[in-house]
Design an enzyme around this catalytic site. Structure first.
Site, mmCIF file in Angstrom:
data_model
loop_
_atom_site.group_PDB
_atom_site.id
_atom_site.type_symbol
_atom_site.label_atom_id
_atom_site.label_comp_id
_atom_site.label_asym_id
_atom_site.label_seq_id
_atom_site.Cartn_x
_atom_site.Cartn_y
_atom_site.Cartn_z
ATOM 1 N N MET A 17 0.780 -1.282 -0.092
ATOM 2 C CA MET A 17 0.077 -0.139 0.080
ATOM 3 C C MET A 17 0.929 1.257 0.013
ATOM 4 O O MET A 17 1.820 1.151 0.905
ATOM 5 C CB MET A 17 -0.820 -0.125 1.239
ATOM 6 C CG MET A 17 -1.751 1.387 1.566
ATOM 7 S SD MET A 17 -2.606 1.191 3.046
ATOM 8 C CE MET A 17 -1.541 1.741 3.951
ATOM 9 N N ASP A 19 -0.079 5.771 -1.107
ATOM 10 C CA ASP A 19 -0.783 6.972 -0.779
ATOM 11 C C ASP A 19 -2.220 6.494 -0.545
ATOM 12 O O ASP A 19 -3.195 5.571 -1.141
ATOM 13 C CB ASP A 19 -1.010 7.778 -2.091
ATOM 14 C CG ASP A 19 0.341 7.868 -2.598
ATOM 15 O OD1 ASP A 19 1.356 7.747 -2.103
ATOM 16 O OD2 ASP A 19 0.360 8.699 -3.703
ATOM 17 N N SER A 76 -2.519 7.794 -8.093
ATOM 18 C CA SER A 76 -3.417 8.645 -7.173
ATOM 19 C C SER A 76 -4.441 9.472 -7.403
ATOM 20 O O SER A 76 -4.418 9.904 -8.644
ATOM 21 C CB SER A 76 -2.567 9.249 -5.975
ATOM 22 O OG SER A 76 -1.938 8.325 -5.228
ATOM 23 N N GLU A 198 3.983 16.125 -5.279
ATOM 24 C CA GLU A 198 3.145 14.924 -5.726
ATOM 25 C C GLU A 198 1.829 15.398 -4.514
ATOM 26 O O GLU A 198 1.798 15.933 -3.758
ATOM 27 C CB GLU A 198 3.539 13.614 -5.445
ATOM 28 C CG GLU A 198 4.933 13.366 -6.141
ATOM 29 C CD GLU A 198 5.455 11.792 -5.904
ATOM 30 O OE1 GLU A 198 5.625 11.316 -7.002
ATOM 31 O OE2 GLU A 198 5.544 11.702 -4.767
HETATM 32 C C1 FRU Z 1 3.483 9.383 -4.333
HETATM 33 C C2 FRU Z 1 3.026 8.726 -5.817
HETATM 34 C C3 FRU Z 1 1.976 9.667 -6.413
HETATM 35 C C4 FRU Z 1 1.672 8.671 -7.297
HETATM 36 C C5 FRU Z 1 1.475 7.406 -6.868
HETATM 37 C C6 FRU Z 1 1.833 6.129 -7.384
HETATM 38 O O1 FRU Z 1 3.724 8.456 -3.299
HETATM 39 O O2 FRU Z 1 4.288 8.763 -6.349
HETATM 40 O O3 FRU Z 1 2.526 10.758 -7.276
HETATM 41 O O4 FRU Z 1 0.329 8.936 -8.123
HETATM 42 O O5 FRU Z 1 2.631 7.422 -5.753
HETATM 43 O O6 FRU Z 1 1.925 4.993 -6.699
#
Ligand code: FRU
Length: 483
Positions: A17, A19, A76, A198
């Site tokens: 797991m 985000d 995400s 992010e």
């Molecule tokens: C942040 C991230 C996001 C991306 C996701 C991919 O931890 O790098 O930017 O959408 O994780 O798992």
């Protein structure tokens, strides 16, 4: 063996797991989706895992909500209640819409491509349909183009999306979640800009509880900082937002950290909490891109922080974000100890025989007489995690250099500290300890330190020490077992 599986922090049933995604409240349920690789304990093709809860504390695991498809894997994003059926997906009724990033490669090339897409659910998140018109937003300018957080902006009566775009965020708006118009870009020389931005979020909050004085908070996680010992971290900005453009209140160079520990990343807030609740609740992934794939857990990897209620407080003329653990966590409590106006020595004597692995401690001490104060948790002869106050520097620190398993990554065994901006008569530490984490909320949440630890199951001792032979004065000490 599951010795590090938290007692009260959210974890996936099994496998990887990262985000939290799609956090939305609907029909009495909190939904938590999350970045999930169901076939391994390290990242792989990303899915959205799913769980629901009535209180953000007790979670029920649900089947995977979103699977990779012909447009790519599912990165995400967020979810909203489309109350007025602006999308037309729900025949005039309210329903849930997820807005997420499809991540793949431009066909026939190795070039990464990130585009935003929709999925919708008419049965309270139990089943999802991908929108036939996906993707709904793409870019020929940005390669990093992800993590859409969408909210309804009442002032302009339209949806707003904040999207991470490299070392900036871009703001878009839409009438129906399907067609998006560019509004503005914010970032570059603002705040901390030495890594990829992010998982942004943007929302208004009253200052000091005064609804006539509202400011907008922008949260931005900063990743890709491989050369920095502290790895990924989260910052925030305070400013104004008119539905199109965000204006930073502070000079561009100001960096405001949301957490001074290593393990608070990609956190965002829940959508659509009822107006009568009035809270803005935040939850983050409790890990760090530096070592998230090598933490010593077995069969599952990563936990979320406790849910935290956010507010704005003015302090020495500046506005700061404060975080408090949500009150729902109190249902986990079994009272162990409650002392008032006592010496540290007395309090320590009461702690000496206790053994606790998952607990909550509220310690308030008088700073004037405090000198240096130390709280030891998850302690044994050879292990301890130390939460301390250094009066000379008005500084709080969390030392995990002897916290248990530390050798899985070179930057893990560190001390994190925060210098408090204001002097105060009382130092208040609100501490949440679990099988593999410590969260310290300082002075009603003006500063927070969140850190993973991996102690032996036998390291359950507690202690209180100071540099005055135990003579420092405690205003209050409360201890609760959490189960
Ligand atoms: C942040 C991230 C996001 C991306 C996701 C991919 O931890 O790098 O930017 O959408 O994780 O798992």
């Amino acid at each position: 063996m599951d010795l590090f599986r938290p007692i009260y922090h959210f974890t996936p049933e099994k496998n990887w797991m990262n985000d939290p995604n799609g956090m939305v409240f609907f029909n009495g349920e909190y939904h938590l989706f999350y970045q999930h690789h169901p076939d391994g304990t390290t990242p792989g093709p990303m899915h959205w895992g799913h769980a629901v809860s009535a209180d953000m504390v007790n979670w029920e695991h649900r089947p995977i909500a979103l699977y990779p498809d012909e447009n790519g894997v599912i990165f995400s994003g967020s979810a909203v209640v489309d109350w007025e059926d602006t999308t037309g997906f729900f025949g005039g009724k309210p329903g849930l819409v997820a807005i997420f990033t499809h991540h793949d490669k431009v066909p026939g090339t190795e070039r990464v491509r990130e585009r935003q897409s929709l999925a919708y659910s008419s049965d309270s998140g139990r089943s999802w349909v991908k929108y036939i018109g996906n993707p709904v937003l793409e870019s020929d300018r940005f390669i990093d183009f992800r993590d859409p957080k969408v909210f309804w902006h009442p002032g302009t009566k339209r949806w707003v999306m904040i999207l991470a775009t490299g070392r900036s965020v871009c703001l878009y708006h839409s009438a129906n979640l399907k067609e998006w118009t560019f509004g503005s870009e914010f970032g570059h020389n603002n705040g901390l800009n030495d890594g990829v931005w992010e998982c942004p979020d943007l929302f208004p909050l009253p200052v000091d509880g005064d609804s006539a004085h509202t400011k907008w908070v922008m949260i931005v996680s900063v990743g890709g900082r491989a050369e920095h010992a502290e790895g990924s971290l989260t910052q925030y900005f305070i400013g104004d937002f008119d539905g199109q453009t965000f204006v930073n209140d502070n000079p561009a160079g100001t960096v405001l950290r949301l957490d001074y520990g290593s393990d608070n990343y990609a956190g965002v807030s829940w959508s659509d909490l009822p107006a009568e609740d009035g809270r803005r609740i935040y939850l983050a992934w409790m890990s760090n891109h530096h070592y998230c794939t090598v933490t010593p857990t077995d069969g599952w990897r990563s936990a979320m922080t406790v849910p935290r209620s956010l507010a704005l407080a003015s302090q020495s003329g500046s506005i700061r974000l404060i975080q408090k653990p949500v009150r729902e966590l109190e249902i986990l409590r079994t009272p162990i100890l409650a002392l008032e106006e006592t010496s540290l020595r007395e309090a320590h004597a009461r702690l000496a025989d206790l053994n606790l692995e998952s607990f909550e401690m509220i310690a308030e001490f008088h700073s004037a007489e405090a000198s240096d104060v130390v709280i030891k948790v998850r302690a044994s002869d050879s292990q301890q995690t130390v939460i301390g106050y250094k009066s000379e520097h008005n500084e709080i620190y969390l030392d995990r250099t002897r916290s248990g398993l530390i050798g899985f990554q070179e930057n893990f065994a560190v001390i994190h500290s925060v210098k408090l901006e204001e002097e105060s008569e009382l130092i208040k530490l609100h501490v949440f300890v679990d099988r593999s984490s410590v969260e310290v909320f300082v002075n009603d949440g003006i500063a927070v330190i969140t850190d993973l630890i991996f102690p032996d199951t036998a390291a359950t001792g507690l202690g209180l020490y100071d540099s005055k032979d135990g003579g420092a004065k405690l205003r209050r000490l409360e201890l609760y077992q959490l189960s």
